[in-house]
Design an enzyme around this catalytic site. Structure first.
Site, PDB file in Angstrom:
ATOM      1  N   GLY A  87      25.526  17.640  12.537  1.00 32.97           N
ATOM      2  CA  GLY A  87      24.227  17.841  13.183  1.00 32.97           C
ATOM      3  C   GLY A  87      23.178  18.350  12.209  1.00 32.97           C
ATOM      4  NE  ARG A 151      27.785  15.361  15.606  1.00 33.99           N
ATOM      5  CZ  ARG A 151      27.642  16.629  15.236  1.00 33.99           C
ATOM      6  NH1 ARG A 151      28.529  17.168  14.427  1.00 33.99           N
ATOM      7  NH2 ARG A 151      26.631  17.335  15.678  1.00 33.99           N
ATOM      8  CG  ASP A 182      34.670  19.569  13.040  1.00 31.66           C
ATOM      9  OD1 ASP A 182      35.769  20.147  13.008  1.00 31.66           O
ATOM     10  OD2 ASP A 182      34.036  19.385  14.094  1.00 31.66           O
ATOM     11  CE  LYS A 208      25.636  20.967   9.443  1.00 34.29           C
ATOM     12  NZ  LYS A 208      25.963  19.784  10.218  1.00 34.29           N
ATOM     13  CB  THR A 209      26.440  24.575  11.769  1.00 35.58           C
ATOM     14  OG1 THR A 209      26.308  24.382  13.179  1.00 35.58           O
ATOM     15  CG2 THR A 209      27.209  25.859  11.532  1.00 35.58           C
ATOM     16  CG  ASP A 211      26.464  24.959  16.505  1.00 36.12           C
ATOM     17  OD1 ASP A 211      25.316  24.685  16.871  1.00 36.12           O
ATOM     18  OD2 ASP A 211      27.424  24.173  16.617  1.00 36.12           O
TER      19      ASP A 211
END
Ligand code: FBP
Length: 558
Positions: A87, A151, A182, A208-209, A211
């Site tokens: 993402g 992804r 992931d 990176k994220t 979240d």
């Protein structure tokens, strides 16, 4: 710097002039940045299965860059490839910029190429050579559109062979994978494979994220969390103000974050709404959906008693997976879908699929699934992502809650225990924040992560995650180095099978941020302590432009 054109905003042009601040250690010439290795002693505890899978990359030392002469830095020019994976998160382009500048400063002949469209770009050997002319329009911008993302999961032996062949054919010496848990698991698999094949290719990850769940003792935060939470906080703050002005609605805001509630907690701190659901707490208390609903209802009833038929509720995207019976249902459903994938694929409608699946689930699970609103049960059936995750962004938990709350309030009304009015509005904020123009923090952090990744590969390190720490201090004092990817891994069930994956960091119920929240939430529930943070600031006083997240502040407070 971004040039004026019809599709470039004035802000983008001004923002293009921003010069990320490098940590002092990275300002030096690469031949004066010395990697210091530290053996990690508690590395192997209970992780024999990982040692078996990562025979060549398990047990690597931790790296910290210090001032000192470094004779091992690459003498010849090298070719590095970068890929953005998973993402979007604000700052991805600055990782590329930092990597590019680190490579070029060390040797003008070093080459950077970008694989297009995420990991599938590596498999299909689709890439572009990166030049300053191309990059200048993307410095300090949001999005991943310079080389895009994807992804695709890399795990099969055939994929690994293909990557080996493609990297070799393009004479790529090192690959930098910018991704979440992931994607960095992919990085670890590729690093191990290259070592096993005796190929001198460095594989380095970048955390990176939005979240915020790729963090640990060594990785203080993932990039993008800062900007995304500032954007969501502006939106939620505006809703709080609207609610306080009209005093007639209950707003249910679901926030992205997948399995972790970090985003919700951070936005909660920044806006102080009436209810903030933290999935990790719900799981720890083994709460059922009915109990979660009852807790919200008690706040609604209490506020209605003081004539307040309004409020704001934050719902983490991953809530559904934290509710005990739902988590069990989703896990069993995942297994059944994998085991029966060929049969399920033959049905044309979701209804047919569901009817078939009900026959395969236990009675308890199928009864639960049937009891859900039809739309939600159908959302449970949607295809998993390539990593085997349920696509939580597509499950409208906020609507499920509203439906159940409405029912419960009606029951209470019938027995005279609730006299209020309940008008609910639902929102989902996720995609709104993932490509925002990076905050100063993210612009600096990502640039440093990229530059640091360049130093790791120039020193020939493989199987590492680029690590920049001490983030509560100004960038000048940030510490840089590399953390072995395998050090962050464990074995989890994916697609019904045990797989090595990077451990997700969920909200720590014993951590300082959560404890701080618990101290305040009752006050937020009954009164209107709303905070209106307003838009993310790029220009102005440093107290505004350089503000770090509350999560980082609290986590590192004395
Ligand atoms: P990453 O974990 O790859 O950084 O993605 C984060 C995220 O934004 C989640 O918050 C969300 O659930 C998911 O991506 C949505 O995925 P998609 O972009 O495939 O719709």
């Amino acid at each position: 710097m971004a040039k004026e054109s019809t599709c470039v905003s004035k802000l983008q042009i001004e923002r293009g002039k921003f010069k990320p601040v490098l940590p002092d250690i990275l300002k030096k010439d690469a031949s004066f940045i010395k990697p210091v290795k530290r053996k990690v002693t508690n590395y192997t505890v209970g992780q024999d299965n990982l040692r078996e899978i990562f025979k060549n990359t398990y047990g690597l030392p931790e790296i910290t860059f210090k001032k000192g002469v470094n004779k091992n830095i690459a003498k010849k020019s090298i070719k590095v490839a970068v890929v953005l994976s998973g993402g979007q998160a604000p700052g991805g382009h600055n990782v590329i910029a930092g990597l590019f500048d680190g490579l070029k400063k060390t040797n003008e002949k070093n080459i950077l190429l970008g694989y297009l469209g995420g990991p599938s770009g590596i498999l299909e050997n689709r890439y572009k050579l990166i030049s300053e002319k191309m990059l200048c329009n993307y410095r300090n911008t949001g999005g991943f559109d310079f080389i895009q993302s994807g992804r695709t999961k890399i795990e099969t032996p055939e994929q690994l062979c293909l990557i080996r062949d493609n990297l070799t054919a393009s004479k790529v010496d090192a690959l930098v994978i910018v991704g979440g848990d992931d994607s960095n698991t992919n990085a670890a698999m590729i690093a191990e494979y290259m070592k096993k094949e005796n190929l001198n290719k460095c594989i380095v990850g970048v955390p990176k994220t939005i979240d915020g769940d790729l963090k640990n003792k060594y990785i203080e935060t993932s990039f993008g969390f800062d900007t995304a939470t500032k954007i969501y906080s502006e939106l939620v703050g505006n809703i709080c103000r609207d609610v306080n002005s009209s005093q007639k609605y209950w707003h249910f805001v679901r926030l992205m974050g997948r399995s972790a509630s970090h985003i919700t907690l951070e936005v909660g701190f920044k806006t102080q709404p009436n209810v903030v659901l933290i999935g990790e707490e719900i799981l720890a208390n083994k709460m059922t959906l009915a109990e979660v609903v009852e807790n919200i209802v008690s706040v609604i009833v209490k506020r209605a008693q003081s004539g307040k038929n309004f409020g704001v509720i934050l719902v983490p995207e991953g809530l559904i997976e934290f509710i005990y019976e739902m988590k069990k249902l989703i896990s069993n459903l995942n297994d059944v879908l994998v085991e029966n994938s060929e049969i399920v694929a033959k049905f044309h409608s979701v209804e047919e699929k569901k009817e078939f699946i009900y026959t395969k689930l236990s009675k308890e699970d199928s009864d639960l699934m049937k009891s859900l609103p039809v739309g939600i049960a159908s959302q449970f059936m949607l295809d998993r992502d390539p990593h085997g995750n349920v696509r939580l962004s597509l499950i409208e938990t906020e609507k499920l809650l509203v439906e159940m709350i409405q029912k419960r309030l009606l029951e209470l009304k019938r027995v005279n225990k609730y006299k209020g009015k309940f008008l609910a509005i639902t929102h989902f904020f996720g995609y709104e924040g993932r490509c925002g123009i990076p905050s100063n923090f993210d612009a600096n952090y990502t640039y440093a992560l990229g530059y640091n990744a360049a130093m790791l590969v120039l020193n020939g390190f493989t199987g590492y995650l680029s690590s920049v720490r001490n983030l509560v201090k100004p960038p000048k004092y940030w510490e840089c180095g590399g953390i072995p990817l395998t050090m962050m891994m464990n074995i989890e069930k994916r697609h019904g099978k045990d797989k090595p994956v990077i451990r997700k960091a969920l909200v720590d119920l014993n951590g300082k941020p959560f404890k701080k929240f618990v101290k305040n939430r009752n006050k937020w529930a009954i009164s209107e302590n709303y905070v209106f943070p307003g838009p993310l600031q790029y220009f102005g006083p440093p107290e505004l432009t350089d503000m770090i997240t509350k999560t980082l502040q609290f986590e590192h407070s004395k």
